[in-house]
Design a protein around this motif. Sequence first.
Motif, PDB file in Angstrom:
ATOM      1  N   ALA A 164       0.821  -1.211   0.000  1.00  8.69           N
ATOM      2  CA  ALA A 164       0.000   0.000   0.000  1.00  8.69           C
ATOM      3  C   ALA A 164       0.856   1.262   0.000  1.00  8.69           C
ATOM      4  O   ALA A 164       0.409   2.320  -0.458  1.00  8.69           O
ATOM      5  N   ALA A 165       2.082   1.154   0.510  1.00 11.57           N
ATOM      6  CA  ALA A 165       2.977   2.302   0.579  1.00 11.57           C
ATOM      7  C   ALA A 165       3.920   2.380  -0.625  1.00 11.57           C
ATOM      8  O   ALA A 165       4.808   3.228  -0.647  1.00 11.57           O
ATOM      9  N   GLY A 166       3.729   1.487  -1.598  1.00 15.06           N
ATOM     10  CA  GLY A 166       4.564   1.518  -2.794  1.00 15.06           C
ATOM     11  C   GLY A 166       5.887   0.793  -2.645  1.00 15.06           C
ATOM     12  O   GLY A 166       6.813   1.016  -3.425  1.00 15.06           O
ATOM     13  N   GLY A 167       5.998  -0.079  -1.638  1.00 12.17           N
ATOM     14  CA  GLY A 167       7.230  -0.838  -1.436  1.00 12.17           C
ATOM     15  C   GLY A 167       7.320  -2.039  -2.366  1.00 12.17           C
ATOM     16  O   GLY A 167       6.369  -2.384  -3.073  1.00 12.17           O
ATOM     17  N   GLN A 168       8.467  -2.675  -2.366  1.00  7.73           N
ATOM     18  CA  GLN A 168       8.692  -3.841  -3.231  1.00  7.73           C
ATOM     19  C   GLN A 168       8.097  -5.090  -2.599  1.00  7.73           C
ATOM     20  O   GLN A 168       8.393  -5.423  -1.453  1.00  7.73           O
ATOM     21  N   VAL A 169       7.253  -5.768  -3.352  1.00  2.00           N
ATOM     22  CA  VAL A 169       6.648  -7.020  -2.909  1.00  2.00           C
ATOM     23  C   VAL A 169       6.814  -8.063  -4.007  1.00  2.00           C
ATOM     24  O   VAL A 169       7.165  -7.739  -5.140  1.00  2.00           O
ATOM     25  N   VAL A 170       6.545  -9.303  -3.655  1.00  2.00           N
ATOM     26  CA  VAL A 170       6.530 -10.395  -4.639  1.00  2.00           C
ATOM     27  C   VAL A 170       5.075 -10.731  -4.946  1.00  2.00           C
ATOM     28  O   VAL A 170       4.301 -11.020  -4.032  1.00  2.00           O
ATOM     29  N   THR A 171       4.698 -10.683  -6.190  1.00  5.79           N
ATOM     30  CA  THR A 171       3.326 -11.050  -6.559  1.00  5.79           C
ATOM     31  C   THR A 171       3.146 -12.554  -6.342  1.00  5.79           C
ATOM     32  O   THR A 171       3.809 -13.365  -6.975  1.00  5.79           O
ATOM     33  N   ALA A 172       2.239 -12.911  -5.436  1.00  7.31           N
ATOM     34  CA  ALA A 172       2.097 -14.320  -5.066  1.00  7.31           C
ATOM     35  C   ALA A 172       0.662 -14.658  -4.688  1.00  7.31           C
ATOM     36  O   ALA A 172       0.388 -14.905  -3.530  1.00  7.31           O
ATOM     37  N   PRO A 173      -0.286 -14.706  -5.625  1.00  5.72           N
ATOM     38  CA  PRO A 173      -0.083 -14.559  -7.068  1.00  5.72           C
ATOM     39  C   PRO A 173      -0.271 -13.132  -7.587  1.00  5.72           C
ATOM     40  O   PRO A 173      -0.031 -12.871  -8.740  1.00  5.72           O
ATOM     41  N   THR A 174      -0.733 -12.196  -6.718  1.00  4.38           N
ATOM     42  CA  THR A 174      -0.955 -10.816  -7.135  1.00  4.38           C
ATOM     43  C   THR A 174      -0.400  -9.888  -6.061  1.00  4.38           C
ATOM     44  O   THR A 174      -0.071 -10.327  -4.960  1.00  4.38           O
ATOM     45  N   ASN A 175      -0.316  -8.601  -6.372  1.00  2.00           N
ATOM     46  CA  ASN A 175       0.129  -7.647  -5.352  1.00  2.00           C
ATOM     47  C   ASN A 175      -0.866  -7.565  -4.199  1.00  2.00           C
ATOM     48  O   ASN A 175      -0.479  -7.496  -3.033  1.00  2.00           O
ATOM     49  N   GLY A 176      -2.161  -7.556  -4.526  1.00  2.00           N
ATOM     50  CA  GLY A 176      -3.172  -7.436  -3.493  1.00  2.00           C
ATOM     51  C   GLY A 176      -3.216  -8.607  -2.541  1.00  2.00           C
ATOM     52  O   GLY A 176      -3.709  -8.495  -1.420  1.00  2.00           O
ATOM     53  N   ALA A 177      -2.690  -9.757  -2.974  1.00  2.00           N
ATOM     54  CA  ALA A 177      -2.660 -10.962  -2.137  1.00  2.00           C
ATOM     55  C   ALA A 177      -1.222 -11.385  -1.839  1.00  2.00           C
ATOM     56  O   ALA A 177      -0.955 -12.542  -1.542  1.00  2.00           O
ATOM     57  N   ALA A 178      -0.311 -10.428  -1.865  1.00  2.00           N
ATOM     58  CA  ALA A 178       1.118 -10.748  -1.771  1.00  2.00           C
ATOM     59  C   ALA A 178       1.576 -11.142  -0.375  1.00  2.00           C
ATOM     60  O   ALA A 178       2.694 -11.630  -0.209  1.00  2.00           O
ATOM     61  N   GLY A 179       0.734 -10.949   0.642  1.00  2.00           N
ATOM     62  CA  GLY A 179       1.168 -11.216   2.002  1.00  2.00           C
ATOM     63  C   GLY A 179       0.999 -12.637   2.478  1.00  2.00           C
ATOM     64  O   GLY A 179       1.663 -13.059   3.427  1.00  2.00           O
ATOM     65  N   VAL A 180       0.127 -13.397   1.835  1.00  2.00           N
ATOM     66  CA  VAL A 180      -0.245 -14.707   2.376  1.00  2.00           C
ATOM     67  C   VAL A 180       0.909 -15.709   2.318  1.00  2.00           C
ATOM     68  O   VAL A 180       1.276 -16.315   3.335  1.00  2.00           O
TER      69      VAL A 180
ATOM     70  N   VAL B 146      -8.156  -1.266   2.544  1.00  2.00           N
ATOM     71  CA  VAL B 146      -9.323  -1.752   3.298  1.00  2.00           C
ATOM     72  C   VAL B 146     -10.278  -2.422   2.327  1.00  2.00           C
ATOM     73  O   VAL B 146     -10.727  -1.776   1.366  1.00  2.00           O
ATOM     74  N   PRO B 147     -10.567  -3.717   2.495  1.00  2.00           N
ATOM     75  CA  PRO B 147     -10.199  -4.618   3.588  1.00  2.00           C
ATOM     76  C   PRO B 147      -8.951  -5.456   3.310  1.00  2.00           C
ATOM     77  O   PRO B 147      -8.683  -6.428   4.030  1.00  2.00           O
ATOM     78  N   CYS B 148      -8.199  -5.112   2.299  1.00  2.00           N
ATOM     79  CA  CYS B 148      -7.181  -5.998   1.728  1.00  2.00           C
ATOM     80  C   CYS B 148      -6.057  -6.367   2.691  1.00  2.00           C
ATOM     81  O   CYS B 148      -5.588  -7.509   2.700  1.00  2.00           O
ATOM     82  N   ILE B 149      -5.585  -5.388   3.485  1.00  4.89           N
ATOM     83  CA  ILE B 149      -4.442  -5.650   4.356  1.00  4.89           C
ATOM     84  C   ILE B 149      -4.788  -6.716   5.392  1.00  4.89           C
ATOM     85  O   ILE B 149      -4.075  -7.720   5.537  1.00  4.89           O
ATOM     86  N   GLU B 150      -5.887  -6.516   6.121  1.00  7.14           N
ATOM     87  CA  GLU B 150      -6.299  -7.523   7.108  1.00  7.14           C
ATOM     88  C   GLU B 150      -6.680  -8.836   6.443  1.00  7.14           C
ATOM     89  O   GLU B 150      -6.442  -9.918   6.999  1.00  7.14           O
ATOM     90  N   ARG B 151      -7.278  -8.750   5.270  1.00  8.89           N
ATOM     91  CA  ARG B 151      -7.730  -9.963   4.580  1.00  8.89           C
ATOM     92  C   ARG B 151      -6.562 -10.900   4.294  1.00  8.89           C
ATOM     93  O   ARG B 151      -6.718 -12.123   4.327  1.00  8.89           O
ATOM     94  N   ASN B 152      -5.385 -10.360   4.014  1.00 11.33           N
ATOM     95  CA  ASN B 152      -4.210 -11.198   3.820  1.00 11.33           C
ATOM     96  C   ASN B 152      -3.824 -11.913   5.111  1.00 11.33           C
ATOM     97  O   ASN B 152      -3.406 -13.075   5.089  1.00 11.33           O
ATOM     98  N   GLY B 153      -3.971 -11.213   6.249  1.00 12.49           N
ATOM     99  CA  GLY B 153      -3.696 -11.865   7.521  1.00 12.49           C
ATOM    100  C   GLY B 153      -4.614 -13.039   7.765  1.00 12.49           C
ATOM    101  O   GLY B 153      -4.172 -14.135   8.150  1.00 12.49           O
ATOM    102  N   LEU B 154      -5.893 -12.842   7.520  1.00  8.41           N
ATOM    103  CA  LEU B 154      -6.852 -13.944   7.698  1.00  8.41           C
ATOM    104  C   LEU B 154      -6.634 -15.039   6.662  1.00  8.41           C
ATOM    105  O   LEU B 154      -6.847 -16.225   6.946  1.00  8.41           O
ATOM    106  N   GLY B 155      -6.191 -14.659   5.463  1.00  7.92           N
ATOM    107  CA  GLY B 155      -5.872 -15.659   4.444  1.00  7.92           C
ATOM    108  C   GLY B 155      -4.731 -16.560   4.879  1.00  7.92           C
ATOM    109  O   GLY B 155      -4.752 -17.774   4.640  1.00  7.92           O
ATOM    110  N   ALA B 156      -3.724 -15.980   5.531  1.00  7.48           N
ATOM    111  CA  ALA B 156      -2.600 -16.778   6.021  1.00  7.48           C
ATOM    112  C   ALA B 156      -3.048 -17.740   7.108  1.00  7.48           C
ATOM    113  O   ALA B 156      -2.654 -18.916   7.130  1.00  7.48           O
ATOM    114  N   ILE B 157      -3.882 -17.239   8.024  1.00 13.91           N
ATOM    115  CA  ILE B 157      -4.391 -18.094   9.103  1.00 13.91           C
ATOM    116  C   ILE B 157      -5.193 -19.264   8.524  1.00 13.91           C
ATOM    117  O   ILE B 157      -5.044 -20.419   8.944  1.00 13.91           O
TER     118      ILE B 157
END
Length: 242
Positions: A64-80, A178-189
């Motif tokens: 969300a802050a424009g940092g470098q992430v790995v698309t896995a499979p997308t930027n919006g879902a990159a945290g899981v 919103v709601p994407c950031i928290e949604r990745n946390g719940l996706g990991a769980i």
Amino acid sequence: QVMTDCISRGMEGTGILPGGLHVRRRARGIHEALLAERGLNMTAPHTINDWMSLYAMAVNEENAAGGQVVTAPTNGAAGVVPAVIRYWLDHVPGASISRLGDFMLTAAAIGGLVKHNASISGAECGCQAEVGSAAAMAAAGLAAVLGGTPEQVENAAEIALEHHLGMTCDPVRGLVQVPCIERNGLGAIKAVSAASLAMRGDGVHLVSLDVCIETMRQTGRDMHEKYKETSLGGLAVNVPNC
């Protein structure tokens, strides 16, 4: 390494995320609180969920802050996927970085199946195609490195995807916050829970991953356009923008 660095940066970041929603970065505060609780012998077992959420949210705050992430499979879902990898390496006894290739290759194979037979795009199929796919990828990868059979690995991916079916993509103001950031946390769980549940069985189950992927495709096809990354429905229109 990019995934690891992204989590580390996310856990150090402070301030308000850009975009006008005034969303405060929370990963650093959560991390400091969790570290402070360590060794007190008062931590509830469910606190491990906070560690998983922390890792995923750190990544998506960076996104969300424009940092470098790995698309896995997308930027919006990159945290899981990074969150589940970090959970495995830092919290699961017997985890070894030498097995990381097995995790990544298994996750990539599942992601490829979803992309080829359905979609990983929120604009096409809603968030079930993004966080749902990411959870399936992470669940399969974790099951693989936990010693799962191919049947158990497939079952883990199916469980994770099945319980994201129908999830809409409704980012407030079109931002991946919103709601994407928290949604990745719940996706990991949910990914870790799916892998654990699959490992408790023998791989035999009623709904196959292929059927689940096809169901996701059909559900996405039938989903109203306003719930597919257009910010015209759901939370995007029910959260005041002023």
